[in-house]
Design a protein around this motif. Structure first.
Motif, PDB file in Angstrom:
ATOM      1  N   TYR A 183       9.664 -11.833   2.759  1.00  0.00           N
ATOM      2  CA  TYR A 183      10.028 -13.270   2.266  1.00  0.00           C
ATOM      3  C   TYR A 183      11.507 -13.593   2.976  1.00  0.00           C
ATOM      4  O   TYR A 183      12.445 -12.374   2.933  1.00  0.00           O
ATOM      5  CB  TYR A 183      10.291 -13.392   0.769  1.00  0.00           C
ATOM      6  CG  TYR A 183      10.985 -14.530   0.222  1.00  0.00           C
ATOM      7  CD1 TYR A 183      10.132 -15.522  -0.643  1.00  0.00           C
ATOM      8  CD2 TYR A 183      12.203 -14.773   0.537  1.00  0.00           C
ATOM      9  CE1 TYR A 183      10.655 -16.484  -1.093  1.00  0.00           C
ATOM     10  CE2 TYR A 183      12.638 -15.861  -0.322  1.00  0.00           C
ATOM     11  CZ  TYR A 183      12.222 -16.387  -1.062  1.00  0.00           C
ATOM     12  OH  TYR A 183      12.528 -17.853  -1.556  1.00  0.00           O
ATOM     13  N   VAL A 222       8.257  -6.128   1.268  1.00  0.00           N
ATOM     14  CA  VAL A 222       7.392  -5.072   0.510  1.00  0.00           C
ATOM     15  C   VAL A 222       6.730  -4.109   1.696  1.00  0.00           C
ATOM     16  O   VAL A 222       6.234  -4.816   2.659  1.00  0.00           O
ATOM     17  CB  VAL A 222       6.672  -5.736  -0.431  1.00  0.00           C
ATOM     18  CG1 VAL A 222       5.566  -4.856  -1.062  1.00  0.00           C
ATOM     19  CG2 VAL A 222       7.400  -6.241  -1.607  1.00  0.00           C
ATOM     20  N   PHE A 239       5.224  -7.331   4.128  1.00  0.00           N
ATOM     21  CA  PHE A 239       5.471  -8.765   4.446  1.00  0.00           C
ATOM     22  C   PHE A 239       6.929  -8.796   4.063  1.00  0.00           C
ATOM     23  O   PHE A 239       7.461  -8.098   3.377  1.00  0.00           O
ATOM     24  CB  PHE A 239       4.820  -9.572   3.449  1.00  0.00           C
ATOM     25  CG  PHE A 239       5.044  -9.738   2.117  1.00  0.00           C
ATOM     26  CD1 PHE A 239       4.647  -8.808   1.020  1.00  0.00           C
ATOM     27  CD2 PHE A 239       5.992 -10.458   1.781  1.00  0.00           C
ATOM     28  CE1 PHE A 239       5.008  -8.858  -0.239  1.00  0.00           C
ATOM     29  CE2 PHE A 239       6.280 -10.447   0.314  1.00  0.00           C
ATOM     30  CZ  PHE A 239       5.820  -9.601  -0.791  1.00  0.00           C
ATOM     31  N   LEU A 274       9.919  -2.108  -2.632  1.00  0.00           N
ATOM     32  CA  LEU A 274      10.572  -3.348  -2.497  1.00  0.00           C
ATOM     33  C   LEU A 274      11.887  -3.073  -1.990  1.00  0.00           C
ATOM     34  O   LEU A 274      12.619  -2.428  -2.369  1.00  0.00           O
ATOM     35  CB  LEU A 274      10.401  -4.049  -3.813  1.00  0.00           C
ATOM     36  CG  LEU A 274      11.523  -5.276  -3.916  1.00  0.00           C
ATOM     37  CD1 LEU A 274      10.783  -6.436  -3.245  1.00  0.00           C
ATOM     38  CD2 LEU A 274      11.489  -5.497  -5.491  1.00  0.00           C
ATOM     39  N   PHE A 334       0.558  -2.232   4.896  1.00  0.00           N
ATOM     40  CA  PHE A 334       0.680  -3.416   4.892  1.00  0.00           C
ATOM     41  C   PHE A 334       2.322  -3.752   4.649  1.00  0.00           C
ATOM     42  O   PHE A 334       2.849  -3.230   3.868  1.00  0.00           O
ATOM     43  CB  PHE A 334      -0.096  -4.232   3.875  1.00  0.00           C
ATOM     44  CG  PHE A 334      -0.033  -5.706   3.946  1.00  0.00           C
ATOM     45  CD1 PHE A 334      -0.549  -6.610   4.414  1.00  0.00           C
ATOM     46  CD2 PHE A 334       0.986  -6.159   2.777  1.00  0.00           C
ATOM     47  CE1 PHE A 334      -0.268  -8.015   4.312  1.00  0.00           C
ATOM     48  CE2 PHE A 334       1.238  -7.404   2.550  1.00  0.00           C
ATOM     49  CZ  PHE A 334       0.527  -8.360   3.349  1.00  0.00           C
ATOM     50  N   LEU A 376       6.955 -16.575   4.759  1.00  0.00           N
ATOM     51  CA  LEU A 376       6.344 -14.996   4.393  1.00  0.00           C
ATOM     52  C   LEU A 376       5.901 -14.650   5.836  1.00  0.00           C
ATOM     53  O   LEU A 376       5.093 -15.419   6.472  1.00  0.00           O
ATOM     54  CB  LEU A 376       5.133 -15.436   3.476  1.00  0.00           C
ATOM     55  CG  LEU A 376       5.634 -15.933   2.141  1.00  0.00           C
ATOM     56  CD1 LEU A 376       4.512 -16.058   1.316  1.00  0.00           C
ATOM     57  CD2 LEU A 376       6.341 -14.947   1.345  1.00  0.00           C
ATOM     58  N   PRO A 410       3.690 -11.649   6.864  1.00  0.00           N
ATOM     59  CA  PRO A 410       2.807 -10.405   6.604  1.00  0.00           C
ATOM     60  C   PRO A 410       2.190  -9.763   8.032  1.00  0.00           C
ATOM     61  O   PRO A 410       1.950 -10.277   9.038  1.00  0.00           O
ATOM     62  CB  PRO A 410       1.660 -11.066   5.936  1.00  0.00           C
ATOM     63  CG  PRO A 410       1.700 -12.441   6.268  1.00  0.00           C
ATOM     64  CD  PRO A 410       3.004 -12.787   7.068  1.00  0.00           C
ATOM     65  N   SER A 437       3.337  -1.866   1.736  1.00  0.00           N
ATOM     66  CA  SER A 437       2.232  -1.249   0.901  1.00  0.00           C
ATOM     67  C   SER A 437       1.202  -0.342   1.690  1.00  0.00           C
ATOM     68  O   SER A 437       0.996  -0.231   2.720  1.00  0.00           O
ATOM     69  CB  SER A 437       1.277  -2.705   0.587  1.00  0.00           C
ATOM     70  OG  SER A 437       2.109  -3.666  -0.249  1.00  0.00           O
ATOM     71  N   ALA A 452      -0.217  -5.948   9.252  1.00  0.00           N
ATOM     72  CA  ALA A 452      -0.805  -4.692   8.613  1.00  0.00           C
ATOM     73  C   ALA A 452      -1.503  -3.831   9.790  1.00  0.00           C
ATOM     74  O   ALA A 452      -2.101  -4.534  10.690  1.00  0.00           O
ATOM     75  CB  ALA A 452      -2.031  -5.128   7.375  1.00  0.00           C
ATOM     76  N   PHE A 482      13.953 -10.493   1.627  1.00  0.00           N
ATOM     77  CA  PHE A 482      13.532  -9.250   1.054  1.00  0.00           C
ATOM     78  C   PHE A 482      12.066  -8.981   1.571  1.00  0.00           C
ATOM     79  O   PHE A 482      11.239  -9.670   2.037  1.00  0.00           O
ATOM     80  CB  PHE A 482      13.407  -8.900  -0.493  1.00  0.00           C
ATOM     81  CG  PHE A 482      12.473 -10.175  -1.233  1.00  0.00           C
ATOM     82  CD1 PHE A 482      12.921 -11.464  -1.363  1.00  0.00           C
ATOM     83  CD2 PHE A 482      11.172  -9.793  -1.525  1.00  0.00           C
ATOM     84  CE1 PHE A 482      12.077 -12.492  -2.119  1.00  0.00           C
ATOM     85  CE2 PHE A 482      10.462 -10.753  -2.082  1.00  0.00           C
ATOM     86  CZ  PHE A 482      11.016 -12.188  -2.638  1.00  0.00           C
TER      87      PHE A 482
END
Lengths: 373, 373
Positions: A96, A116, A94, A128, A92, A83, A85, A118, A87, A114
Motif C-alpha cells: 500500500y 504484506v 502487496f 506486515l 504473494f 496497491l 500486488p 503471504s 506473486a 506498508f
C-alpha cells in the motif's frame, strides 16, 4: 564497494523459506518503523541495500515465474493511493503506498507505505511491515542494481536532481553498489539541497565521498556519469532538456512515476536507449507516457538474464525509466522477512482468527474476550 | 427485530469523521481478533449487524460517489488471494482476503481477511482491522439487508444450505433484520450441520427461534421463504436445480463467488429476477457467469435508492447473486472505526514513519533505535 554482505540468507528458491513457520498461529510478524530503524542500526543502510540487491537480482532473474499486473491506483484531487500486488507460486506480496505532494505542507510524508508478505499455498499473511523507509531502501537498491547494467564503466560522478526524502538513500546505494566517489546535489529548494548535504556530511568525510552543492540543473550535471532525477511535482515537468545532456551518460529517472508526472524532455528519450521494469505499467506511469505506445524499450529482466544488452558502448545514452514495480517490494519484503526471522523477539500482532475447529468461526464469538490493548 | 441500534454513530456524510484524528502520529488504530471479539461481547452479534446495515444502506445509497473496480485476484492451484479496494472522496478502504477450500484439512480457515481504512486527503491509513470475523458479520448483514428489498413479505422460514463458517452469522442476521422464526439446516457433511445446530441451541431457546436439521437439499427447502446457499466447493456445482424450487421464494446465493464456482442451475437463474451488487464483478464471479453476458440483472443500489423494483409480487422468484463487494467492507470498516474511536484504549501500532521534517526521512535512520518488541 561490492563487499560481501553479512547476511547468511543468500537466495535459494527451494529454501525460500516457510518451512519453519507455524501458520496455525493467529499471530503474524510485524515490523514497525522502530523495528526497521533497528535493522538499519544493526546492519547499516549500505549493507542492507547490498543484501537487497542480491534478492532483487535473483527475483528479476525469475521474472517469468511471477503473476504481474500494473498497480491499482485510486486517484483523488490531492494525490493517489496505490496497491501493488505480485506473486509467484510460493509467496504473494502487496504494498500500500500513497503519493500526496502537498502533504509536506502539513507536516506529513509525501509517500507512506506498508506491505504484506503471504504464503500462497494457504493464503495466510506472514508479515506486515512498514514500508515508508523500506521503499526508500528498495528504490535506491533497484536504481543502483539497474545502473550496474546500464551506467558507464567505472562511473565516478553522480548528479542528484531532487534532494527530497529519497535522495540520501539513492546516494548511498550508488556509493555502495556502483562505487561512485563524487556526488553533485541540486534541488529547486535550496533548503532541500542543504538538508541532503548536512545529512551526509560526516558520512562523506569518513568514506571519502566528495559531495558538492550546485545551483542549477545545468551546473549539477557537469561531468556526471550518472544523473538521477527524483523530483516530486505532480505534473509534466522538464527537469532535463535534451540539449543539456551529452553522450555516454546514464540517466536514472525515477521521479516520473504516475500519469501526468514526467521529468524528461521527449527529445532526450528519443535520443536514448530506454530501459524499464514492466512495460505495461511504465507506459502508463513512466516518462515514456510522452512517447508513442510502440516506442522501443527494453525490460530490465532480459538484460539481467543476459538475453538483451544493457550498455554496449561508451558513447551510449541510457535511461532507466523507473516507476517502482511490485516485484521490488516482494524482494524487499522477502529479504526483511528472512532477516527478522533470525530475531526470536520479533514483534507479533494478532491479525488472524484461529478457532480450534476451523469451520467453527462462530464458536469464537461465544467465548469471553477482552480487548488486547 | 428492526430494533433501534445502540450506536450513536448514525451516518452523516458531512461528519464521517476524521476531524478528531491526529494523523501526524506514527501510529494507526489496530483492531485485533481479540478486539473484534470484545466488540461482539460488548454489543452482541445481532446489534452489530443491525448497526452495520445502517452503514451499508447509507453507502449503497451513495453508490455513484464511489470509485469501483472488480477485485484483484491472484489465483493459484490451492486457492485465491484477493485485494478489494474502493474509495469515495473521503475514505479509501481495501480488504485482503484469501479463499483456500483445502485449508480446513490442515486446521486453517478457508477464508481469512484483514482490511485497512484510509484518509483520502492525505493518503494516510487510519485503521488496520482483522476481517475474518468482520467479513462474516458484513456478509450476513449484507444478505439480510438485500433480503429486506427482495424476500417475500413477512418471511418466516429460512433454509440454510451449507453450514460452514458463515452459517450462524447468516442465521442471526435473518433473525435480527428480517425477523425469521424458523430455520432449516442442511450440509453435505452432517458434522457441519450439527456444529451449526449446537452453536445456536441455547440462543434459539432464548429467542424463540425454531431450528431443524434436514438431510437433503429437497428436504431443507420445504416451505422456505428464503433459501441461502453458502457452500464452499471450488467448482461449478448445482446445489439447487430449477425443478426443486417453487414460486414466491427469495434465494440468497452467496457461495458462488469466484470464476468456476457456482451453486445454482442456469435454468433456475433464467426463471428468476436476478439482483447483484456490482455487475462487472458478478459477471466474472457470480452464478450469472453461467449466463450470456447480456442477461438481465439489476444492481441493488438502484433498488435501495427506489429507482428500480425489488420484489413486486408474491409469486416472484428473486435471486440475490452475492459475491461480496468492496463497498460492503468499506461500510463495515467505517462502522467499526466509529465504534473503536469511542474506546480511548484502542490498540495502536507504529506503522508510519513520522520524521520531524517530513522531507527528512533519512534523518530517522541517524537516530538510535531499538526494536519495539
Amino acid at each position: 564497494m561490492h563487499t560481501e554482505t553479512p547476511f547468511k540468507t543468500h537466495f535459494n528458491a527451494e529454501q525460500a523459506g516457510l518451512e519453519s513457520l507455524n501458520i496455525k498461529s493467529s499471530n503474524i510478524t510485524f515490523v514497525s518503523v522502530s523495528d526497521m530503524l533497528a535493522l538499519i542500526n544493526q546492519y547499516g543502510v549500505e549493507q542492507l541495500m547490498l543484501g537487497m540487491v542480491e534478492y532483487l537480482e535473483a527475483d528479476f532473474k525469475r521474472w517469468l515465474d511471477f503473476d504481474k499486473s500494473p498497480r491499482f491506483a485510486a486517484h483523488s484531487a490531492e494525490g493517489v493511493i496505490e496497491l501493488m500486488p505480485v506473486a509467484d507460486h510460493q509467496q504473494f506480496s502487496f504494498k500500500y503506498v500513497n503519493g500526496h505532494p502537498k502533504n509536506t505542507k502539513i507536516g506529513l510524508q509525501t509517500v507512506t507505505a506498508f506491505g504484506v508478505l503471504s504464503d500462497v499455498a494457504s493464503g495466510y499473511p506472514l508479515m506486515l511491515s512498514e514500508m515508508t523507509i523500506l521503499t526508500a531502501l528498495r528504490t535506491a537498491a533497484t536504481s543502483a542494481m539497474m545502473a550496474k547494467y546500464l551506467a558507464p564503466k567505472q562511473s565516478k560522478t553522480l548528479a542528484m536532481i531532487g534532494c527530497g526524502a529519497q535522495s540520501e538513500f539513492q546516494i548511498l546505494a550508488f556509493k555502495a553498489i556502483l562505487g561512485v566517489t563524487h556526488v553533485r546535489l541540486y534541488d529547486i529548494e535550496p533548503n532541500a539541497t542543504k538538508k541532503c548535504f548536512n545529512n551526509l556530511q560526516s558520512y562523506s568525510k569518513e568514506n571519502d565521498l566528495n559531495i558538492e552543492i550546485c545551483h542549477s540543473s545545468e551546473e549539477v550535471i557537469k561531468e556526471a556519469d550518472i544523473i538521477t532525477t527524483c523530483t516530486a511535482d505532480k505534473r509534466n515537468a522538464t527537469i532535463l532538456k535534451s540539449d543539456m545532456v551529452g553522450e555516454g551518460v546514464h540517466i536514472n529517472a525515477i521521479g516520473g512515476d504516475c500519469p501526468g508526472k514526467t521529468e524528461l524532455d521527449a527529445a532526450l528519450l528519443n535520443r536514448s536507449d530506454v530501459f524499464v521494469e514492466y512495460e505495461p505499467q511504465t507506459r502508463i506511469e513512466g516518462d515514456i507516457q510522452q512517447l508513442p505506445s510502440d516506442s522501443k524499450v527494453t525490460e530490465m529482466y532480459q538484460v539481467i538474464l543476459g538475453e538483451k544488452s544493457g550498455r554496449t558502448h561508451d558513447a551510449q545514452l541510457t535511461i532507466f525509466d523507473g516507476v517502482g514495480f511490485a516485484l521490488e517490494d516482494y524482494s524487499a519484503l522477502r529479504f526483511i522477512f528472512e532477516l527478522i526471522k533470525q530475531n526470536k523477539e520479533a514483534q507479533q500482532i494478532e491479525l488472524l482468527a484461529s478457532p480450534e475447529d476451523p469451520r467453527n468461526l462462530f464458536g469464537l464469538t461465544q467465548t469471553h474476550s477482552t480487548p488486547s490493548a
